[in-house]
Design an enzyme around this catalytic site. Structure first.
Site, PDB file in Angstrom:
ATOM      1  N   CYS A  82       0.807  -1.219   0.000  1.00 17.81           N
ATOM      2  CA  CYS A  82       0.000   0.000   0.000  1.00 17.81           C
ATOM      3  C   CYS A  82       0.841   1.270   0.000  1.00 17.81           C
ATOM      4  O   CYS A  82       1.993   1.254   0.398  1.00 17.81           O
ATOM      5  CB  CYS A  82      -0.893   0.054   1.233  1.00 17.81           C
ATOM      6  SG  CYS A  82      -2.019  -1.320   1.335  1.00 17.81           S
TER       7      CYS A  82
ATOM      8  N   GLY B 254       0.212   0.123  -4.955  1.00 14.15           N
ATOM      9  CA  GLY B 254      -1.026  -0.651  -4.875  1.00 14.15           C
ATOM     10  C   GLY B 254      -2.005  -0.167  -5.920  1.00 14.15           C
ATOM     11  O   GLY B 254      -2.198   1.045  -6.054  1.00 14.15           O
TER      12      GLY B 254
ATOM     13  N   ASN C 238      -0.085   0.675   5.737  1.00 15.90           N
ATOM     14  CA  ASN C 238       0.844  -0.045   4.860  1.00 15.90           C
ATOM     15  C   ASN C 238       1.629  -1.027   5.728  1.00 15.90           C
ATOM     16  O   ASN C 238       2.361  -0.597   6.621  1.00 15.90           O
ATOM     17  CB  ASN C 238       1.792   0.947   4.189  1.00 15.90           C
ATOM     18  CG  ASN C 238       2.883   0.285   3.357  1.00 15.90           C
ATOM     19  OD1 ASN C 238       3.901   0.896   3.086  1.00 15.90           O
ATOM     20  ND2 ASN C 238       2.687  -0.951   2.947  1.00 15.90           N
ATOM     21  N   GLY C 239       1.435  -2.321   5.481  1.00 15.47           N
ATOM     22  CA  GLY C 239       2.160  -3.315   6.280  1.00 15.47           C
ATOM     23  C   GLY C 239       1.305  -4.540   6.514  1.00 15.47           C
ATOM     24  O   GLY C 239       0.296  -4.751   5.835  1.00 15.47           O
TER      25      GLY C 239
ATOM     26  N   TYR D 170      13.180  -2.683  -5.303  1.00 15.01           N
ATOM     27  CA  TYR D 170      12.039  -2.824  -6.210  1.00 15.01           C
ATOM     28  C   TYR D 170      10.832  -1.953  -5.878  1.00 15.01           C
ATOM     29  O   TYR D 170      10.276  -1.318  -6.756  1.00 15.01           O
ATOM     30  CB  TYR D 170      11.640  -4.312  -6.186  1.00 15.01           C
ATOM     31  CG  TYR D 170      10.389  -4.684  -6.913  1.00 15.01           C
ATOM     32  CD1 TYR D 170      10.373  -4.759  -8.300  1.00 15.01           C
ATOM     33  CD2 TYR D 170       9.221  -4.989  -6.220  1.00 15.01           C
ATOM     34  CE1 TYR D 170       9.203  -5.120  -8.976  1.00 15.01           C
ATOM     35  CE2 TYR D 170       8.059  -5.355  -6.886  1.00 15.01           C
ATOM     36  CZ  TYR D 170       8.059  -5.415  -8.264  1.00 15.01           C
ATOM     37  OH  TYR D 170       6.927  -5.776  -8.924  1.00 15.01           O
TER      38      TYR D 170
END
Ligand code: SF4
Length: 471
Positions: free
Chosen positions: A5, A32, A106-107, A245
């Site tokens: 995210c 995302g 996010n996680g 990445y």
């Protein structure tokens, strides 16, 4: 391999906070692509708009104009926990009246089930299947009196990775887990404060970068300014894949521009795995910079052997098995003119399951490449991720099942070389001990994760899963 995210928050009275958030989410779209959403508050109530799809598909003038206020948070989602459904799109609004919060995450939380049971016993109900709702209810369940203490209470109970933006009727919070697995930074725009997953989001809206939000830190933004609350942490574990990445090459994390780090990864690969060749190419877009680095260091000319169709999105590929099988062909088109009769070095970011790389090698060989030498920025991935990266289970990871020569043969390359862990750390040029390297080493920052892995493996071995032997 997918991250989960992108998050953004802004506290800017008298600004069009929804529109600022909309543009920031554009810059975080790579994190995302399944759903997007924005929540705002005018000081009295929280409003939220979410839908499935890309930021540009979710919002229009109408939806943005309905979101007014002084504070906004936004989210772009790739689902790792909780299916890809509209009900799970974020930000989530949880609670009521002055006790309501909007939250974007996010996680990945690893003790969700335990917490969920506990909260259910206390009468909390869940309308989504996300760990984010567990975090929100945990905060609301806290006996503490103020929001910072409530958030801190939740932080003491949560295990896993979480970078959060949280909004009440008059507060904006940025929160980062004690390991700092996912990035989060603080910026400024015309004297107002913003919080974003990556600095590229700040650049896009004309905000300036102030600093990283530190692992274990709560940043509170109100009309009185910015306050920081932090507990010292023992171990840091920033995901190294942010550098390889996930994050955009124009983002800066820990004062290191991602583009420079990726160039250096390519240079490191050329030093560790030299080969006689006629052409170097990076697989677009994530390995483009590393390809340039390999070419610089090896003095082998750089070229483009694959053109990427940037408009083939995940949502388009997903639903139809026929189209999914086409996968790589839809995404890349080879250039026979560049490849014909050449020995080609192909630099890529990682090999996870080993399902895409053979198709890339095949595509290049069919287009006339005489030899294909794969060079990979990530060391072999042998262990799964429990921190929210949708990678694979352990038995699906090709490097956990095969030796490097076996992988080389499987993907059909003439040679295969991975950057070493030391080479990767040298390229990133930051201290090794701030990173999570667990998917290469199996050394998980949270011991329970390894236990979970062992337990899962034992269960699978007992069930006679192919490729899994009892430990
Ligand atoms: S296990 Fe690998 S992918 Fe997961 S957080 Fe650690 S470095 Fe990142």
């Amino acid at each position: 391999m997918h991250e989960c995210c992108g998050i953004f928050g802004v506290y800017a009275p008298n600004e069009d906070v929804a529109r600022l958030t909309f543009f920031a989410l554009f810059a975080l779209q790579h994190r995302g692509q399944e759903s997007a959403g924005i929540a705002t508050t005018d000081g009295k109530k929280l409003q939220v708009y979410t839908d499935m799809g890309l930021v540009s598909q979710v919002f229009n003038e109408d939806s943005l104009s309905q979101l007014s206020g002084d504070i906004a948070i936004g989210h772009t989602r790739y689902s790792t926990r909780g299916s890809s459904r509209i009900v799970n799109a974020q930000p989530l609004v949880v609670g009521r009246g002055s006790n309501a919060i909007a939250i974007a995450h996010n996680g990945n939380i690893i003790n969700t089930e335990h917490l969920c049971e506990e909260l259910s016993d206390q009468g909390y109900t869940f309308r989504t299947s996300t760990d984010t709702e567990v975090i929100a209810n945990l905060i609301l369940s806290s006996p503490e009196k103020n929001w910072v203490e409530k958030i801190r209470y939740a932080m003491h109970r949560l295990q896993g990775a979480y970078s959060l933006v949280i909004m009440t009727n008059n507060h904006l919070f940025g929160v980062r887990d004690p390991f700092g697995v996912r990035p989060l930074c603080l910026g400024s725009i015309d004297g107002s404060r913003v919080i974003a997953s990556e600095s590229c989001a700040l650049d896009h809206i004309g905000a300036s970068f102030i600093r990283e939000i530190e692992p274990g830190e709560i940043v509170s933004i109100t009309e009185n300014g910015v306050d920081s609350y932090r507990e010292e942490t023992d171990r840091r574990a920033l995901c190294i894949f942010e550098y390889i990445y996930f994050a955009r090459p124009d983002s800066v994390i820990n004062s290191r521009l991602l583009y420079s780090a990726r160039l250096a990864m390519g240079e490191g690969l050329a030093e560790e795995h030299p080969v006689a060749a006629d052409l170097v190419m990076g697989v677009p877009d994530s390995a483009t910079a590393a390809g340039i680095g390999y070419s610089h260091r090896s003095n082998i000319p750089l070229g483009e052997g694959l053109l990427k169709n940037r408009y083939v999105g995940r949502t388009f590929i997903e639903p139809d098995q026929r189209i999914r099988d086409l996968g790589v062909k839809l995404k890349f088109n080879p250039l026979p003119l560049m490849l014909g009769g050449k020995r080609v070095v192909v630099v890529d970011d990682s090999i996870v399951r080993g399902t895409t790389t053979p198709k890339v090698v095949q595509l290049l060989k069919r287009a006339g490449a005489k030899e294909v030498h794969m060079r990979i920025c990530a060391p072999p991935i042998r262990y799964p991720c429990f921190f929210g990266v949708d990678m694979a289970t352990r038995w699906e990871l090709i490097a956990s099942q095969k030796t490097i020569p076996q992988v080389r043969d499987f993907i059909g390359a003439d040679t295969l070389g991975h950057l070493s862990i030391d080479g990767l750390i040298k390229a990133v040029a930051l201290p090794k001990n701030i990173f999570c390297l667990a998917c290469f080493t199996g050394d998980y920052p949270i011991p329970v994760q390894l236990e979970m892995d062992k337990l899962a493996l034992e269960t699978m071995a007992q069930q006679g899963h192919p490729g899994i032997k009892p430990q």
